[in-house]
Design a protein around this motif. Sequence first.
Motif, mmCIF file in Angstrom:
data_model
loop_
_atom_site.group_PDB
_atom_site.id
_atom_site.type_symbol
_atom_site.label_atom_id
_atom_site.label_comp_id
_atom_site.label_asym_id
_atom_site.label_seq_id
_atom_site.Cartn_x
_atom_site.Cartn_y
_atom_site.Cartn_z
ATOM 1 N N ASN A 162 0.798 -1.238 0.000
ATOM 2 C CA ASN A 162 0.000 0.000 0.000
ATOM 3 C C ASN A 162 0.826 1.280 0.000
ATOM 4 O OD1 ASN A 162 -2.093 -1.756 0.242
ATOM 5 N ND2 ASN A 162 -2.975 -0.829 2.054
ATOM 6 N N SER A 163 0.250 2.330 -0.560
ATOM 7 C CA SER A 163 0.770 3.678 -0.385
ATOM 8 C C SER A 163 0.650 4.032 1.099
ATOM 9 C CB SER A 163 -0.034 4.655 -1.240
ATOM 10 O OG SER A 163 -1.402 4.612 -0.880
ATOM 11 N N CYS A 164 1.414 5.037 1.539
ATOM 12 C CA CYS A 164 1.401 5.342 2.978
ATOM 13 C C CYS A 164 1.628 6.825 3.229
ATOM 14 C CB CYS A 164 2.423 4.468 3.715
ATOM 15 S SG CYS A 164 4.120 4.776 3.224
ATOM 16 N N PHE A 165 2.219 7.171 4.345
ATOM 17 C CA PHE A 165 2.535 8.536 4.754
ATOM 18 C C PHE A 165 1.276 9.399 4.942
ATOM 19 C CE2 PHE A 165 5.117 12.351 5.177
ATOM 20 C CZ PHE A 165 6.200 11.837 5.837
ATOM 21 N N GLU A 166 0.304 8.841 5.648
ATOM 22 C CA GLU A 166 -0.938 9.568 5.916
ATOM 23 C C GLU A 166 -0.745 10.476 7.124
ATOM 24 O OE1 GLU A 166 -3.482 9.694 4.068
ATOM 25 O OE2 GLU A 166 -3.419 7.903 2.805
ATOM 26 N N ILE A 167 0.025 11.541 6.931
ATOM 27 C CA ILE A 167 0.369 12.417 8.062
ATOM 28 C C ILE A 167 -0.876 13.113 8.622
ATOM 29 C CG2 ILE A 167 0.902 14.509 6.727
ATOM 30 C CD1 ILE A 167 3.343 14.856 8.647
ATOM 31 N N GLY A 168 -1.912 13.265 7.787
ATOM 32 C CA GLY A 168 -3.162 13.874 8.263
ATOM 33 C C GLY A 168 -3.816 13.062 9.369
ATOM 34 N N GLU A 241 -4.914 34.030 14.980
ATOM 35 C CA GLU A 241 -4.514 33.136 16.087
ATOM 36 C C GLU A 241 -4.926 31.692 15.816
ATOM 37 O OE1 GLU A 241 -2.393 33.722 18.484
ATOM 38 O OE2 GLU A 241 -2.228 35.663 17.479
ATOM 39 N N ILE A 242 -6.134 31.507 15.285
ATOM 40 C CA ILE A 242 -6.618 30.145 14.983
ATOM 41 C C ILE A 242 -5.701 29.492 13.945
ATOM 42 C CG2 ILE A 242 -8.500 28.874 13.837
ATOM 43 C CD1 ILE A 242 -10.428 30.959 15.251
ATOM 44 N N ILE A 243 -5.307 30.257 12.940
ATOM 45 C CA ILE A 243 -4.462 29.699 11.881
ATOM 46 C C ILE A 243 -3.047 29.427 12.388
ATOM 47 C CG2 ILE A 243 -3.397 30.247 9.637
ATOM 48 C CD1 ILE A 243 -6.109 31.233 8.780
ATOM 49 N N LYS A 244 -2.527 30.317 13.211
ATOM 50 C CA LYS A 244 -1.189 30.069 13.780
ATOM 51 C C LYS A 244 -1.186 28.788 14.621
ATOM 52 C CE LYS A 244 1.068 34.550 13.955
ATOM 53 N NZ LYS A 244 1.335 35.737 14.788
ATOM 54 N N GLU A 245 -2.264 28.590 15.366
ATOM 55 C CA GLU A 245 -2.370 27.388 16.201
ATOM 56 C C GLU A 245 -2.445 26.137 15.308
ATOM 57 O OE1 GLU A 245 -1.909 27.224 19.250
ATOM 58 O OE2 GLU A 245 -3.032 25.558 20.132
ATOM 59 N N ALA A 246 -3.211 26.235 14.223
ATOM 60 C CA ALA A 246 -3.303 25.091 13.291
ATOM 61 C C ALA A 246 -1.928 24.795 12.681
ATOM 62 C CB ALA A 246 -4.316 25.407 12.194
ATOM 63 N N ALA A 247 -1.201 25.849 12.296
ATOM 64 C CA ALA A 247 0.138 25.667 11.720
ATOM 65 C C ALA A 247 1.085 25.056 12.750
ATOM 66 C CB ALA A 247 0.673 27.006 11.219
ATOM 67 N N ARG A 248 0.907 25.441 14.006
ATOM 68 C CA ARG A 248 1.751 24.889 15.074
ATOM 69 C C ARG A 248 1.569 23.369 15.169
ATOM 70 N NH1 ARG A 248 1.984 23.885 20.573
ATOM 71 N NH2 ARG A 248 -0.239 24.220 20.898
ATOM 72 N N TYR A 249 0.320 22.909 15.039
ATOM 73 C CA TYR A 249 0.084 21.454 15.089
ATOM 74 C C TYR A 249 0.689 20.741 13.880
ATOM 75 C CZ TYR A 249 -2.666 21.486 19.324
ATOM 76 O OH TYR A 249 -3.054 21.592 20.638
ATOM 77 N N ILE A 250 0.645 21.395 12.722
ATOM 78 C CA ILE A 250 1.318 20.797 11.560
ATOM 79 C C ILE A 250 2.817 20.661 11.860
ATOM 80 C CG2 ILE A 250 1.944 21.113 9.118
ATOM 81 C CD1 ILE A 250 -0.775 22.498 8.702
ATOM 82 N N GLY A 251 3.380 21.691 12.487
ATOM 83 C CA GLY A 251 4.796 21.655 12.853
ATOM 84 C C GLY A 251 5.118 20.540 13.839
ATOM 85 N N ILE A 252 4.204 20.280 14.762
ATOM 86 C CA ILE A 252 4.414 19.189 15.727
ATOM 87 C C ILE A 252 4.475 17.848 14.987
ATOM 88 C CG2 ILE A 252 3.262 17.886 17.576
ATOM 89 C CD1 ILE A 252 2.339 20.660 18.696
ATOM 90 N N ALA A 253 3.567 17.667 14.034
ATOM 91 C CA ALA A 253 3.571 16.415 13.248
ATOM 92 C C ALA A 253 4.846 16.322 12.413
ATOM 93 C CB ALA A 253 2.331 16.362 12.350
ATOM 94 N N VAL A 254 5.231 17.430 11.777
ATOM 95 C CA VAL A 254 6.452 17.436 10.961
ATOM 96 C C VAL A 254 7.671 17.100 11.827
ATOM 97 C CG1 VAL A 254 8.052 18.959 9.691
ATOM 98 C CG2 VAL A 254 5.603 18.985 9.141
ATOM 99 N N GLY A 255 7.734 17.698 13.011
ATOM 100 C CA GLY A 255 8.856 17.430 13.913
ATOM 101 C C GLY A 255 8.955 15.959 14.282
ATOM 102 N N SER A 256 7.806 15.318 14.501
ATOM 103 C CA SER A 256 7.817 13.887 14.827
ATOM 104 C C SER A 256 8.376 13.074 13.668
ATOM 105 C CB SER A 256 6.394 13.405 15.147
ATOM 106 O OG SER A 256 5.892 14.116 16.260
#
Length: 332
Positions: A162-168, A241-256
């Motif tokens: 299977n294809s993978c990398f479902e970071i969402g 602020e809402i968008i910055k917070e959303a971007a922060r969570y993307i960054g947390i996933a990227v960091g992992s």
Amino acid sequence: MPDDSAQYWMGFDLGGTKMLAQAYDLKWNVVAKERKRIHPGTGAKGGVERIIDTINEALTKAALNPKNMLGIGIGCPGPIDMNKGLLLDLPNLGWQAVPLKERLSAAFNCPVAVLNDVDAGVYAEHRQGAGKGARTIMGVFAGTGIGGGCIYQGEILRGGTNSCFEIGHMQVMSNGPRCGCGQRGCLESVSSRLAIAAQCARAAYRGDAPHLLGAAGTDIANIRSGALKDSITAGDKAVEEIIKEAARYIGIAVGSVVNLIAPEIVVLGGGLVEAMPDLFVPQVAKAANKRVMPAYKDTFKVVPAALKDDAGVLGAALWAEYSLSKKEKAAS
Ligand SMILES: [Zn+2]
């Protein structure tokens, strides 16, 4: 007069509602193009026929000889069995286990590669865009949902089948909002446009985002990426602020992910990022650098996607060329 002996690769992007076929000559110039809509409710059988019609019409319009088609790469918005060329599941159209490789190779008598559409977009960035020359690149595409892809040593990172990398669907919040996949707290349930629009609609309703309220109202279907950007420019701090917070969570996933596979390049794309690159790119970089182990700090670059709308269709054709030529070499 079109050259009747000119060879070409066919790329196909099976979007959620729109399909795009583009043929490329051997220098990757577009030599044929056709778009069609695909209506929800079209069953898989009718859908495959529509894909075949779209390719045929692209060829007819450009007077290309079907015999000179070297192969087809088709990117699809869902998980793929890459060995069998099966589109496993396409929930928004209700398609399951669609044998795309079998059907298209029978229709056009050429080899076919089936891949995930985000993998295709990231592969195009690896070959011709922001990730050229890197050993490992990852991509995160944030729009209505959140997709991801990774290219490792020139190959699409994938499982045995299977294809993978479902970071969402990486969990970033314990007991967070419910996700379409049935789990809670997935990145997509926190940082997709739908998740952001829902929070911004509440802010607008409460009176905290007057510009957004005036321009788009409180219906999340109308709160598109462009409306969010305009409301921030007009001064809606709550939206920012809402968008910055959303971007922060993307960054947390990227960091992992950086802790796991240490990509040199992190490509960000999708409607949200395209509308607000100056907000997303630095926020994601900052949060990812905060999340990684010390040794990985500043070892990766976060960059906006370099290729725009047709990255998916180009990537599908490039992947067909790479993976199908490789198979031929192995067989000879
Ligand atoms: Zn999920």
